[in-house]
Write a protein that holds these residues in place. Structure first.
Motif, PDB file in Angstrom:
ATOM      1  N   SER A 110       0.834  -1.209   0.000  1.00  0.00           N
ATOM      2  CA  SER A 110       0.000   0.000   0.000  1.00  0.00           C
ATOM      3  C   SER A 110       0.868   1.259   0.000  1.00  0.00           C
ATOM      4  CB  SER A 110      -0.933  -0.001   1.207  1.00  0.00           C
ATOM      5  OG  SER A 110      -0.196   0.134   2.412  1.00  0.00           O
ATOM      6  N   VAL A 111       2.059   1.198   0.564  1.00  0.00           N
ATOM      7  CA  VAL A 111       2.949   2.355   0.621  1.00  0.00           C
ATOM      8  C   VAL A 111       3.862   2.411  -0.608  1.00  0.00           C
ATOM      9  CG1 VAL A 111       4.749   3.438   2.026  1.00  0.00           C
ATOM     10  CG2 VAL A 111       2.885   2.278   3.139  1.00  0.00           C
ATOM     11  N   ASN A 112       3.903   1.356  -1.368  1.00  0.00           N
ATOM     12  CA  ASN A 112       4.784   1.274  -2.533  1.00  0.00           C
ATOM     13  C   ASN A 112       4.497   2.382  -3.547  1.00  0.00           C
ATOM     14  OD1 ASN A 112       6.820   0.247  -4.094  1.00  0.00           O
ATOM     15  ND2 ASN A 112       5.548  -1.340  -5.024  1.00  0.00           N
ATOM     16  N   GLY A 113       3.251   2.748  -3.722  1.00  0.00           N
ATOM     17  CA  GLY A 113       2.881   3.817  -4.660  1.00  0.00           C
ATOM     18  C   GLY A 113       3.484   5.151  -4.260  1.00  0.00           C
ATOM     19  N   VAL A 114       3.507   5.422  -2.961  1.00  0.00           N
ATOM     20  CA  VAL A 114       4.078   6.676  -2.479  1.00  0.00           C
ATOM     21  C   VAL A 114       5.573   6.723  -2.797  1.00  0.00           C
ATOM     22  CG1 VAL A 114       4.561   8.025  -0.399  1.00  0.00           C
ATOM     23  CG2 VAL A 114       2.361   6.895  -0.652  1.00  0.00           C
ATOM     24  N   PHE A 115       6.249   5.603  -2.596  1.00  0.00           N
ATOM     25  CA  PHE A 115       7.680   5.567  -2.895  1.00  0.00           C
ATOM     26  C   PHE A 115       7.949   5.752  -4.391  1.00  0.00           C
ATOM     27  CE2 PHE A 115       8.071   3.025   1.151  1.00  0.00           C
ATOM     28  CZ  PHE A 115       8.680   4.048   1.857  1.00  0.00           C
ATOM     29  N   GLN A 116       7.078   5.241  -5.232  1.00  0.00           N
ATOM     30  CA  GLN A 116       7.245   5.439  -6.668  1.00  0.00           C
ATOM     31  C   GLN A 116       7.083   6.905  -7.036  1.00  0.00           C
ATOM     32  OE1 GLN A 116       4.462   2.764  -8.500  1.00  0.00           O
ATOM     33  NE2 GLN A 116       5.810   0.990  -8.296  1.00  0.00           N
ATOM     34  N   VAL A 117       6.117   7.578  -6.434  1.00  0.00           N
ATOM     35  CA  VAL A 117       5.914   9.006  -6.703  1.00  0.00           C
ATOM     36  C   VAL A 117       7.134   9.801  -6.237  1.00  0.00           C
ATOM     37  CG1 VAL A 117       4.548  11.021  -6.032  1.00  0.00           C
ATOM     38  CG2 VAL A 117       3.405   8.890  -6.645  1.00  0.00           C
ATOM     39  N   ILE A 118       7.625   9.482  -5.047  1.00  0.00           N
ATOM     40  CA  ILE A 118       8.817  10.170  -4.534  1.00  0.00           C
ATOM     41  C   ILE A 118       9.998   9.944  -5.460  1.00  0.00           C
ATOM     42  CG2 ILE A 118      10.508  10.162  -2.657  1.00  0.00           C
ATOM     43  CD1 ILE A 118       8.161   9.660  -0.744  1.00  0.00           C
ATOM     44  N   ASP A 119      10.157   8.741  -5.971  1.00  0.00           N
ATOM     45  CA  ASP A 119      11.259   8.433  -6.886  1.00  0.00           C
ATOM     46  C   ASP A 119      11.144   9.241  -8.173  1.00  0.00           C
ATOM     47  OD1 ASP A 119      13.581   6.985  -7.722  1.00  0.00           O
ATOM     48  OD2 ASP A 119      12.270   5.719  -8.961  1.00  0.00           O
ATOM     49  N   LYS A 120       9.937   9.359  -8.723  1.00  0.00           N
ATOM     50  CA  LYS A 120       9.745  10.128  -9.955  1.00  0.00           C
ATOM     51  C   LYS A 120      10.021  11.609  -9.732  1.00  0.00           C
ATOM     52  CE  LYS A 120       6.530   6.995 -12.217  1.00  0.00           C
ATOM     53  NZ  LYS A 120       5.195   6.811 -12.771  1.00  0.00           N
ATOM     54  N   VAL A 121       9.555  12.135  -8.599  1.00  0.00           N
ATOM     55  CA  VAL A 121       9.788  13.553  -8.304  1.00  0.00           C
ATOM     56  C   VAL A 121      11.277  13.810  -8.129  1.00  0.00           C
ATOM     57  CG1 VAL A 121       9.436  15.344  -6.549  1.00  0.00           C
ATOM     58  CG2 VAL A 121       7.512  13.968  -7.329  1.00  0.00           C
ATOM     59  N   THR A 122      11.948  12.934  -7.434  1.00  0.00           N
ATOM     60  CA  THR A 122      13.388  13.087  -7.231  1.00  0.00           C
ATOM     61  C   THR A 122      14.133  13.038  -8.551  1.00  0.00           C
ATOM     62  OG1 THR A 122      13.165  12.013  -5.081  1.00  0.00           O
ATOM     63  CG2 THR A 122      15.372  12.159  -5.994  1.00  0.00           C
ATOM     64  N   SER A 123      13.738  12.144  -9.430  1.00  0.00           N
ATOM     65  CA  SER A 123      14.388  12.044 -10.736  1.00  0.00           C
ATOM     66  C   SER A 123      14.180  13.313 -11.554  1.00  0.00           C
ATOM     67  CB  SER A 123      13.851  10.838 -11.502  1.00  0.00           C
ATOM     68  OG  SER A 123      14.177   9.649 -10.835  1.00  0.00           O
ATOM     69  N   SER A 124      12.971  13.844 -11.539  1.00  0.00           N
ATOM     70  CA  SER A 124      12.702  15.050 -12.329  1.00  0.00           C
ATOM     71  C   SER A 124      13.440  16.256 -11.755  1.00  0.00           C
ATOM     72  CB  SER A 124      11.204  15.320 -12.409  1.00  0.00           C
ATOM     73  OG  SER A 124      10.688  15.545 -11.112  1.00  0.00           O
ATOM     74  N   VAL A 125      13.481  16.376 -10.434  1.00  0.00           N
ATOM     75  CA  VAL A 125      14.213  17.488  -9.818  1.00  0.00           C
ATOM     76  C   VAL A 125      15.699  17.371 -10.136  1.00  0.00           C
ATOM     77  CG1 VAL A 125      14.939  18.454  -7.598  1.00  0.00           C
ATOM     78  CG2 VAL A 125      12.543  17.924  -7.991  1.00  0.00           C
ATOM     79  N   SER A 126      16.214  16.156 -10.099  1.00  0.00           N
ATOM     80  CA  SER A 126      17.625  15.938 -10.428  1.00  0.00           C
ATOM     81  C   SER A 126      17.909  16.302 -11.882  1.00  0.00           C
ATOM     82  CB  SER A 126      17.994  14.483 -10.169  1.00  0.00           C
ATOM     83  OG  SER A 126      19.305  14.225 -10.575  1.00  0.00           O
ATOM     84  N   LEU A 127      16.997  15.959 -12.778  1.00  0.00           N
ATOM     85  CA  LEU A 127      17.173  16.291 -14.187  1.00  0.00           C
ATOM     86  C   LEU A 127      17.174  17.806 -14.390  1.00  0.00           C
ATOM     87  CD1 LEU A 127      17.341  15.243 -17.119  1.00  0.00           C
ATOM     88  CD2 LEU A 127      14.849  15.345 -17.166  1.00  0.00           C
ATOM     89  N   VAL A 128      16.244  18.497 -13.760  1.00  0.00           N
ATOM     90  CA  VAL A 128      16.183  19.956 -13.876  1.00  0.00           C
ATOM     91  C   VAL A 128      17.449  20.582 -13.298  1.00  0.00           C
ATOM     92  CG1 VAL A 128      14.964  22.012 -13.032  1.00  0.00           C
ATOM     93  CG2 VAL A 128      13.667  20.071 -13.908  1.00  0.00           C
TER      94      VAL A 128
END
Length: 95
Positions: free
Chosen positions: A46-64
């Motif tokens: 149930s918490v796995n989705g939250v970790f996926q969102v955090i991972d995507k946000v971190t990746s996009s911030v890192s790219l920017v």
């Protein structure tokens, strides 16, 4: 001699009964552990989705962030290149 044989038989029976009791208790313990692990697995999923969102946000911030650093470094490199060119042109004019 008969006494030792009877004693060994009684001790063997007691040992077998003790092992059977331990195996039954171990079986109950394993069942409880299995229920707990299933519950933990459900909660993790149930918490796995939250970790996926955090991972995507971190990746996009890192790219920017990488793009911004890249553009700033390129700008600084251009500034120093133009200064070097001006210095070499001035040196050539002096001769």
């Amino acid at each position: 001699m008969d006494f030792l044989l009877i004693l060994l038989t009684v001790l063997g029976i007691i040992l077998i009964i003790a092992l059977i009791i331990l195996i039954v208790r171990l079986n109950f313990t394993i069942s409880k552990i299995d229920v707990i692990l299933e519950d933990v697995e459900k909660k993790i999923n149930s918490v796995n989705g939250v970790f996926q969102v955090i991972d995507k946000v971190t990746s996009s911030v890192s790219l920017v962030n990488d793009r911004m650093v890249e553009s700033i470094v390129g700008l600084i490199a251009k500034i120093f290149k133009t200064r070097k060119r001006k210095e070499t042109i001035e040196e050539e004019e002096e001769f």
